[in-house]
Design a protein around this motif. Structure first.
Motif: not given
Length: 166
Positions: A105-115
């Motif tokens: 979940q943390a990876l998905a959120k981090e990736q989404q925020d960056k994108m």
């Protein structure tokens, strides 16, 4: 007769105005992949992924060691200690599973925020190019639109890259 001439002039003016409208297309994926921010975000996500994998690996190794120790001692342990150790091993396994889910979940959120930040920057550049160039529409060829005529519209990908400093 006058009405016919006026209608013909109006139709001609309308046709000329319609032809004067500018349409553009852009390849946002090409732009995003060329951005330094994208490369940096990908590197940061990969580093975070490796960190999470290392944490989970150490937790799993600890579980294995305790499990092996329990297997060796199991026959000689009193029932209450056996029960406590089994409960401890079960809790460790649940903790590993929960950590895995939390990490995903943390990876998905981090990736989404960056994108999202990168996409916003690209969209702002596309809007700026559209306004400066007087475009009616700028369509993204990667967006899944069924058909975009790349011969009847202008490719503004290079202009957007230039606007972004790429």
């Amino acid at each position: 007769m006058k009405k016919l001439i006026i209608c013909a002039i109006c139709a001609l003016c309308g046709f000329t105005t319609a032809n004067a409208q500018k349409f553009g297309h852009v390849n946002s994926q090409e732009i995003i992949q060329a951005m330094p921010e994208f490369a940096k975000a990908r590197t940061e996500i990969e580093a975070l992924t490796k960190q999470y994998e290392a944490d989970l690996k150490s937790m799993y190794e600890e579980l294995q060691k305790k499990g092996e120790a329990y297997e060796k001692e199991q026959a000689t342990l009193p029932a209450n200690i056996k029960e406590r150790r089994e409960k401890e091993l079960g809790e460790m396994q649940q903790k590993i599973q929960q950590s895995y889910q939390d990490n995903q979940q943390a990876l998905a959120k981090e990736q989404q925020d960056k994108m999202n930040a990168i996409t916003t920057k690209v969209l702002d550049a596309i809007k700026a190019v559209g306004q400066a160039g007087g475009y009616v529409y700028i369509m993204d060829v990667t967006s899944g639109v069924p058909y975009i005529s790349t011969t009847l519209s202008t490719d503004v990908t290079a202009e957007v890259k230039k606007k972004l400093g790429i």
